[in-house]
Write a protein that holds these residues in place. Sequence first.
Motif, PDB file in Angstrom:
ATOM      1  N   ILE A  87       0.838  -1.203   0.102  1.00  0.00           N
ATOM      2  CA  ILE A  87      -0.087   0.115  -0.095  1.00  0.00           C
ATOM      3  C   ILE A  87       0.944   1.186  -0.143  1.00  0.00           C
ATOM      4  N   GLU A  88       0.603   2.080  -0.823  1.00  0.00           N
ATOM      5  CA  GLU A  88       1.426   3.288  -0.991  1.00  0.00           C
ATOM      6  C   GLU A  88       0.493   4.445  -0.757  1.00  0.00           C
ATOM      7  N   GLY A  89       1.087   5.513   0.048  1.00  0.00           N
ATOM      8  CA  GLY A  89       0.270   6.825   0.087  1.00  0.00           C
ATOM      9  C   GLY A  89       0.887   7.995   0.691  1.00  0.00           C
ATOM     10  N   SER A  90       0.208   8.766   1.291  1.00  0.00           N
ATOM     11  CA  SER A  90       0.760   9.969   1.992  1.00  0.00           C
ATOM     12  C   SER A  90       0.299   9.893   3.457  1.00  0.00           C
ATOM     13  N   LEU A  91       1.173  10.384   4.498  1.00  0.00           N
ATOM     14  CA  LEU A  91       0.821  10.127   5.834  1.00  0.00           C
ATOM     15  C   LEU A  91       0.736  11.554   6.470  1.00  0.00           C
ATOM     16  N   SER A  92      -0.211  11.461   7.671  1.00  0.00           N
ATOM     17  CA  SER A  92      -0.680  12.520   8.162  1.00  0.00           C
ATOM     18  C   SER A  92      -0.864  12.047   9.798  1.00  0.00           C
ATOM     19  N   ARG A  93      -0.306  13.143  10.704  1.00  0.00           N
ATOM     20  CA  ARG A  93      -0.591  12.516  12.073  1.00  0.00           C
ATOM     21  C   ARG A  93      -1.979  12.260  12.461  1.00  0.00           C
ATOM     22  N   VAL A  94      -2.068  11.575  13.459  1.00  0.00           N
ATOM     23  CA  VAL A  94      -3.410  11.237  13.990  1.00  0.00           C
ATOM     24  C   VAL A  94      -3.896  12.465  14.868  1.00  0.00           C
ATOM     25  N   PRO A  95      -5.044  12.852  15.055  1.00  0.00           N
ATOM     26  CA  PRO A  95      -5.374  13.840  16.297  1.00  0.00           C
ATOM     27  C   PRO A  95      -4.983  13.286  17.547  1.00  0.00           C
ATOM     28  N   HIS A 150       6.089  13.821  22.793  1.00  0.00           N
ATOM     29  CA  HIS A 150       6.980  13.340  21.535  1.00  0.00           C
ATOM     30  C   HIS A 150       6.514  12.131  21.180  1.00  0.00           C
ATOM     31  N   TRP A 151       5.325  11.539  21.411  1.00  0.00           N
ATOM     32  CA  TRP A 151       4.832  10.350  20.976  1.00  0.00           C
ATOM     33  C   TRP A 151       3.802  10.421  20.248  1.00  0.00           C
ATOM     34  N   SER A 152       3.472   9.869  19.067  1.00  0.00           N
ATOM     35  CA  SER A 152       2.025  10.103  18.472  1.00  0.00           C
ATOM     36  C   SER A 152       2.025   8.956  17.417  1.00  0.00           C
ATOM     37  N   GLY A 153       0.954   9.042  16.482  1.00  0.00           N
ATOM     38  CA  GLY A 153       0.609   8.355  15.327  1.00  0.00           C
ATOM     39  C   GLY A 153       0.402   8.894  14.245  1.00  0.00           C
ATOM     40  N   TYR A 154       0.530   7.890  13.240  1.00  0.00           N
ATOM     41  CA  TYR A 154       0.352   8.459  11.822  1.00  0.00           C
ATOM     42  C   TYR A 154      -0.663   7.668  11.162  1.00  0.00           C
ATOM     43  N   ARG A 155      -1.375   7.938  10.044  1.00  0.00           N
ATOM     44  CA  ARG A 155      -2.211   7.526   9.364  1.00  0.00           C
ATOM     45  C   ARG A 155      -1.686   7.473   7.706  1.00  0.00           C
ATOM     46  N   LEU A 156      -1.552   6.412   7.281  1.00  0.00           N
ATOM     47  CA  LEU A 156      -1.212   6.451   5.686  1.00  0.00           C
ATOM     48  C   LEU A 156      -2.712   6.296   5.085  1.00  0.00           C
ATOM     49  N   THR A 157      -2.940   7.345   4.164  1.00  0.00           N
ATOM     50  CA  THR A 157      -4.008   7.453   3.182  1.00  0.00           C
ATOM     51  C   THR A 157      -3.648   6.690   2.071  1.00  0.00           C
TER      52      THR A 157
END
Length: 191
Positions: A87-95, A150-157
């Motif tokens: 799966i390829e895509g763009s990343l953004s931080r989760v809320p 300094h710890w969070s998540g990312y969502r790959l769309t």
Amino acid sequence: MTDPFSLFDNWFAEARKTEINDSNAMTIATADADGQPSARMVLLKGHGPDGFIFYTNQRSRKAGDIAENPKAAILFHWKSLRRQIRIEGSLSRVPDATADAYFATRGRDSQLGAWASDQSSPLDSRATFEARFAEMTKRFEGGEVPRPPHWSGYRLTPAHFEFWQDQAHRLHERRIFSPDGDAWTEGLLYP
């Protein structure tokens, strides 16, 4: 035509039954601003039509790559099923609320480890890390362990899917999906 998210759900459900360890393990490949690639294993911690979520220290190499170049590829390989999904895509931080909710589900030692670790930074000795872990254990003794800033998540769309199924004589089946407006176009690739 099949929806790639439904197909992922079906394959993932099968993998959860057959893979001995970490059926949610995936390789994530990122690249820095100069295009230098880097790949590592992470765990899928959420998924749906809006994307695929993983968590990390924001000071890690992968987070640095993502800040410079917010595109990535993830790969699931389920050897027991002889299948893989790219799966390829763009990343953004989760809320923050999403990261907080997931962090609260982690085991206490994993929570403390997120505070103690300067992930991807040089470490002079294991003893230094263990001492930091002991400090965090004492610091949060008797209380909740909040998510470190300094710890969070990312969502790959997703912008592209490939479902690979092993077949005899290397005559594999490769199904691809690409976005087409609000839908997905399905195609095949030669093995």
